[in-house]
Write a protein that holds these residues in place. Structure first.
Motif, PDB file in Angstrom:
ATOM      1  N   MET A 152      17.419  27.829  19.084  1.00 12.56           N
ATOM      2  CA  MET A 152      17.436  28.947  20.017  1.00 12.56           C
ATOM      3  C   MET A 152      18.857  29.168  20.532  1.00 12.56           C
ATOM      4  N   ASN A 153      19.184  30.422  20.761  1.00 13.21           N
ATOM      5  CA  ASN A 153      20.498  30.710  21.333  1.00 13.21           C
ATOM      6  C   ASN A 153      20.406  30.704  22.862  1.00 13.21           C
ATOM      7  N   ALA A 154      21.541  30.874  23.519  1.00 18.42           N
ATOM      8  CA  ALA A 154      21.592  30.779  24.988  1.00 18.42           C
ATOM      9  C   ALA A 154      20.676  31.783  25.660  1.00 18.42           C
ATOM     10  N   ALA A 155      20.679  33.026  25.203  1.00 13.72           N
ATOM     11  CA  ALA A 155      19.840  34.058  25.827  1.00 13.72           C
ATOM     12  C   ALA A 155      18.367  33.710  25.702  1.00 13.72           C
ATOM     13  N   GLU A 156      17.963  33.222  24.542  1.00 14.98           N
ATOM     14  CA  GLU A 156      16.554  32.854  24.332  1.00 14.98           C
ATOM     15  C   GLU A 156      16.158  31.702  25.243  1.00 14.98           C
ATOM     16  N   VAL A 157      17.015  30.706  25.376  1.00 14.10           N
ATOM     17  CA  VAL A 157      16.709  29.554  26.229  1.00 14.10           C
ATOM     18  C   VAL A 157      16.620  29.988  27.696  1.00 14.10           C
ATOM     19  N   VAL A 158      17.613  30.743  28.159  1.00 14.88           N
ATOM     20  CA  VAL A 158      17.624  31.190  29.551  1.00 14.88           C
ATOM     21  C   VAL A 158      16.387  32.036  29.849  1.00 14.88           C
ATOM     22  N   ASN A 159      16.125  33.026  29.006  1.00 12.22           N
ATOM     23  CA  ASN A 159      14.975  33.902  29.245  1.00 12.22           C
ATOM     24  C   ASN A 159      13.653  33.144  29.182  1.00 12.22           C
ATOM     25  N   SER A 160      13.539  32.250  28.223  1.00  8.87           N
ATOM     26  CA  SER A 160      12.323  31.457  28.096  1.00  8.87           C
ATOM     27  C   SER A 160      12.088  30.597  29.336  1.00  8.87           C
ATOM     28  N   LEU A 161      13.129  29.945  29.819  1.00 14.58           N
ATOM     29  CA  LEU A 161      12.992  29.112  31.013  1.00 14.58           C
ATOM     30  C   LEU A 161      12.655  29.946  32.243  1.00 14.58           C
ATOM     31  N   LEU A 162      13.305  31.096  32.386  1.00 12.37           N
ATOM     32  CA  LEU A 162      13.019  31.946  33.544  1.00 12.37           C
ATOM     33  C   LEU A 162      11.558  32.379  33.558  1.00 12.37           C
ATOM     34  N   VAL A 163      11.017  32.690  32.399  1.00 12.04           N
ATOM     35  CA  VAL A 163       9.621  33.140  32.314  1.00 12.04           C
ATOM     36  C   VAL A 163       8.662  31.959  32.467  1.00 12.04           C
ATOM     37  N   GLN A 164       8.858  30.922  31.657  1.00 15.24           N
ATOM     38  CA  GLN A 164       7.894  29.825  31.603  1.00 15.24           C
ATOM     39  C   GLN A 164       7.959  28.876  32.790  1.00 15.24           C
ATOM     40  N   ARG A 165       9.148  28.566  33.264  1.00 18.52           N
ATOM     41  CA  ARG A 165       9.272  27.573  34.328  1.00 18.52           C
ATOM     42  C   ARG A 165       9.373  28.167  35.727  1.00 18.52           C
ATOM     43  N   PHE A 166       9.863  29.428  35.802  1.00 19.03           N
ATOM     44  CA  PHE A 166      10.078  30.019  37.115  1.00 19.03           C
ATOM     45  C   PHE A 166       9.212  31.250  37.360  1.00 19.03           C
ATOM     46  N   GLY A 167       8.361  31.599  36.400  1.00 23.20           N
ATOM     47  CA  GLY A 167       7.394  32.670  36.590  1.00 23.20           C
ATOM     48  C   GLY A 167       7.980  34.071  36.694  1.00 23.20           C
ATOM     49  N   VAL A 168       9.161  34.273  36.139  1.00 27.68           N
ATOM     50  CA  VAL A 168       9.769  35.603  36.176  1.00 27.68           C
ATOM     51  C   VAL A 168       9.072  36.476  35.131  1.00 27.68           C
ATOM     52  N   PRO A 169       8.583  37.645  35.528  1.00 28.07           N
ATOM     53  CA  PRO A 169       7.962  38.543  34.546  1.00 28.07           C
ATOM     54  C   PRO A 169       8.996  39.017  33.519  1.00 28.07           C
ATOM     55  N   THR A 170       8.608  39.058  32.265  1.00 30.88           N
ATOM     56  CA  THR A 170       9.539  39.477  31.221  1.00 30.88           C
ATOM     57  C   THR A 170      10.071  40.887  31.466  1.00 30.88           C
ATOM     58  N   SER A 171       9.295  41.708  32.129  1.00 32.25           N
ATOM     59  CA  SER A 171       9.741  43.079  32.408  1.00 32.25           C
ATOM     60  C   SER A 171      10.928  43.119  33.377  1.00 32.25           C
ATOM     61  N   HIS A 172      11.173  42.022  34.099  1.00 32.44           N
ATOM     62  CA  HIS A 172      12.286  41.961  35.049  1.00 32.44           C
ATOM     63  C   HIS A 172      13.568  41.407  34.430  1.00 32.44           C
ATOM     64  N   LEU A 173      13.477  40.921  33.200  1.00 32.67           N
ATOM     65  CA  LEU A 173      14.635  40.296  32.563  1.00 32.67           C
ATOM     66  C   LEU A 173      15.494  41.331  31.860  1.00 32.67           C
ATOM     67  N   ASN A 174      16.726  41.449  32.308  1.00 31.69           N
ATOM     68  CA  ASN A 174      17.748  42.228  31.618  1.00 31.69           C
ATOM     69  C   ASN A 174      19.102  41.693  32.062  1.00 31.69           C
ATOM     70  N   ASP A 175      20.116  41.994  31.293  1.00 27.07           N
ATOM     71  CA  ASP A 175      21.444  41.425  31.553  1.00 27.07           C
ATOM     72  C   ASP A 175      22.001  41.778  32.923  1.00 27.07           C
ATOM     73  N   GLU A 176      21.610  42.921  33.469  1.00 25.11           N
ATOM     74  CA  GLU A 176      22.162  43.375  34.747  1.00 25.11           C
ATOM     75  C   GLU A 176      21.384  42.866  35.962  1.00 25.11           C
ATOM     76  N   ALA A 177      20.254  42.215  35.740  1.00 23.52           N
ATOM     77  CA  ALA A 177      19.412  41.757  36.851  1.00 23.52           C
ATOM     78  C   ALA A 177      20.091  40.614  37.608  1.00 23.52           C
ATOM     79  N   PRO A 178      20.374  40.809  38.904  1.00 21.01           N
ATOM     80  CA  PRO A 178      20.917  39.697  39.698  1.00 21.01           C
ATOM     81  C   PRO A 178      19.867  38.582  39.804  1.00 21.01           C
ATOM     82  N   LEU A 179      20.321  37.359  39.735  1.00 20.25           N
ATOM     83  CA  LEU A 179      19.399  36.221  39.800  1.00 20.25           C
ATOM     84  C   LEU A 179      18.622  36.201  41.105  1.00 20.25           C
ATOM     85  N   ARG A 180      19.214  36.679  42.187  1.00 17.21           N
ATOM     86  CA  ARG A 180      18.512  36.680  43.479  1.00 17.21           C
ATOM     87  C   ARG A 180      17.294  37.601  43.448  1.00 17.21           C
ATOM     88  N   THR A 181      17.338  38.679  42.646  1.00 17.99           N
ATOM     89  CA  THR A 181      16.178  39.570  42.565  1.00 17.99           C
ATOM     90  C   THR A 181      15.040  38.930  41.772  1.00 17.99           C
TER      91      THR A 181
END
Length: 76
Positions: free
Chosen positions: A1-30
């Motif tokens: 997996m590349n960095a983007a895949e790992v980061v996005n996967s962890l945000l969704v699976q471990r932190f419950g971030v909806p995939t619809s909220h993931l984009n490069d411009e999204a501030p982590l605080r949001t």
């Protein structure tokens, strides 16, 4: 997996971030990533990619894209 895949996967699976909220411009605080959550995420990324992010400074103000770029910039 590349960095983007790992980061996005962890945000969704471990932190419950909806995939619809993931984009490069999204501030982590949001995505409800406070400093403690970012530290946990850093450790998980280090484990999955076998890299050291100790010198990488990220805050909830950084974006998902900045996080991915920081991870990409670290040599394994």
């Amino acid at each position: 997996m590349n960095a983007a895949e790992v980061v996005n996967s962890l945000l969704v699976q471990r932190f419950g971030v909806p995939t619809s909220h993931l984009n490069d411009e999204a501030p982590l605080r949001t995505l409800r990533m406070d400093s403690l959550a970012l530290e946990e995420l850093r450790v998980l990324i280090e484990e999955q990619l076998d890299i050291d992010l100790e010198e990488t400074s990220l805050t909830p103000r950084n974006t998902v894209g900045q996080l991915v770029a920081a991870v990409d910039g670290v040599t394994p």
